[in-house]
Motif scaffolding. Structure first.
Motif, short mmCIF file in Angstrom:
data_model
loop_
_atom_site.label_atom_id
_atom_site.label_comp_id
_atom_site.label_asym_id
_atom_site.label_seq_id
_atom_site.Cartn_x
_atom_site.Cartn_y
_atom_site.Cartn_z
N PRO A 1 -0.62 -17.53 2.47
CA PRO A 1 -0.78 -18.90 2.09
C PRO A 1 -0.53 -19.43 0.82
O PRO A 1 -0.67 -18.60 -0.11
CB PRO A 1 -2.45 -19.12 2.40
N PRO A 2 -0.19 -20.29 0.55
CA PRO A 2 0.35 -20.93 -0.80
C PRO A 2 -0.66 -20.64 -1.79
O PRO A 2 -0.21 -20.13 -2.90
CB PRO A 2 0.83 -22.40 -0.50
N GLU A 3 -1.77 -20.95 -1.53
CA GLU A 3 -2.80 -20.57 -2.69
C GLU A 3 -3.10 -19.31 -2.97
O GLU A 3 -4.10 -19.07 -3.71
CB GLU A 3 -4.17 -21.31 -2.22
N GLN A 4 -2.53 -18.25 -2.37
CA GLN A 4 -2.72 -16.81 -2.40
C GLN A 4 -1.68 -16.28 -3.13
O GLN A 4 -1.70 -15.02 -3.42
CB GLN A 4 -3.06 -16.11 -1.08
N HIS A 5 -0.32 -17.07 -3.49
CA HIS A 5 0.70 -16.43 -3.95
C HIS A 5 0.52 -15.84 -5.31
O HIS A 5 1.14 -14.70 -5.56
CB HIS A 5 1.80 -17.63 -4.45
N ALA A 6 -0.50 -16.07 -6.08
CA ALA A 6 -0.49 -15.25 -7.36
C ALA A 6 -0.93 -13.92 -7.15
O ALA A 6 -1.05 -13.14 -7.93
CB ALA A 6 -1.83 -16.12 -8.24
N PHE A 7 -1.49 -13.71 -5.80
CA PHE A 7 -1.92 -12.00 -5.74
C PHE A 7 -0.96 -11.17 -5.50
O PHE A 7 -1.17 -10.05 -5.39
CB PHE A 7 -3.02 -12.20 -4.36
N ILE A 8 0.54 -11.88 -5.35
CA ILE A 8 1.56 -11.03 -5.48
C ILE A 8 1.76 -10.11 -6.65
O ILE A 8 1.51 -8.97 -6.79
CB ILE A 8 2.79 -11.77 -5.04
N GLU A 9 1.74 -10.95 -7.80
CA GLU A 9 1.54 -10.35 -9.32
C GLU A 9 0.27 -9.79 -9.47
O GLU A 9 0.23 -8.60 -10.27
CB GLU A 9 1.66 -11.53 -10.23
N ILE A 10 -0.75 -10.01 -9.00
CA ILE A 10 -2.07 -9.39 -9.14
C ILE A 10 -2.07 -8.02 -8.49
O ILE A 10 -2.60 -7.05 -9.03
CB ILE A 10 -3.25 -10.37 -8.57
N ASN A 11 -1.57 -7.71 -7.41
CA ASN A 11 -1.46 -6.53 -6.56
C ASN A 11 -0.80 -5.68 -7.52
O ASN A 11 -0.95 -4.40 -7.84
CB ASN A 11 -0.99 -6.83 -5.20
N ALA A 12 0.63 -6.30 -7.89
CA ALA A 12 1.62 -5.24 -8.56
C ALA A 12 0.94 -4.85 -9.98
O ALA A 12 1.04 -3.59 -10.39
CB ALA A 12 2.76 -6.09 -8.74
N ARG A 13 0.13 -5.78 -10.57
CA ARG A 13 -0.37 -5.09 -12.14
C ARG A 13 -1.33 -4.60 -11.84
O ARG A 13 -1.39 -3.59 -12.69
CB ARG A 13 -0.61 -6.89 -12.62
N LEU A 14 -2.46 -4.69 -11.00
CA LEU A 14 -3.42 -3.93 -11.00
C LEU A 14 -3.09 -2.74 -10.17
O LEU A 14 -3.75 -1.49 -10.54
CB LEU A 14 -4.70 -4.57 -10.10
N ALA A 15 -2.23 -2.52 -9.22
CA ALA A 15 -1.67 -1.08 -8.84
C ALA A 15 -1.30 -0.15 -9.85
O ALA A 15 -1.48 0.87 -9.73
CB ALA A 15 -0.75 -1.33 -7.77
N ALA A 16 -0.77 -0.68 -10.91
CA ALA A 16 -0.28 0.09 -11.68
C ALA A 16 -1.23 0.45 -12.68
O ALA A 16 -1.15 1.63 -13.57
CB ALA A 16 0.81 -0.63 -12.59
#
Length: 111
Positions: free
Chosen positions: A62-77
């Protein structure tokens, strides 16, 4: 494309998704799970396992969740891999119905 854990997971941390992941792409923080986009093989087996619908294919976010693409990548590291299911957080059932939880992600790595 990858799969993304979204805001619904914050303060819940159900781990049903972890037990079916064939490549151990989930990482665990204090009150949230994320998917490492570099490890995810885009199989999608985690999506139906999430009892609160917190996981989406990147293309279906959903558009309001697009920030979670970056959040997942950053926190996975930053966070360790989780490779086995565990208990959800104590008040997960309550938090599953709460929205607008992005600011509540607990990340001691940046504190």
């Amino acid at each position: 494309m990858t799969y993304v854990v979204t805001e619904a997971c914050v303060h819940c941390k159900y781990t049903d998704c972890v037990s079916v992941c064939p490549v151990d792409c989930f990482h665990e923080g204090p009150n949230f799970l994320v998917i490492d986009p570099d490890t995810c093989i885009d199989c999608g087996v985690c999506v139906p396992e999430c009892p609160i619908g917190a996981i989406f294919a990147e293309a279906d976010l959903p558009p309001e969740q697009h920030a979670f693409i970056e959040i997942n990548a950053r926190l996975a590291a930053q966070w360790p891999v989780i490779d086995a299911a565990g208990e959800p957080l104590p008040e997960a059932d309550h938090w599953a119905a709460v929205t607008d939880k992005r600011a509540l992600i607990d990340n001691p790595a940046t504190a």
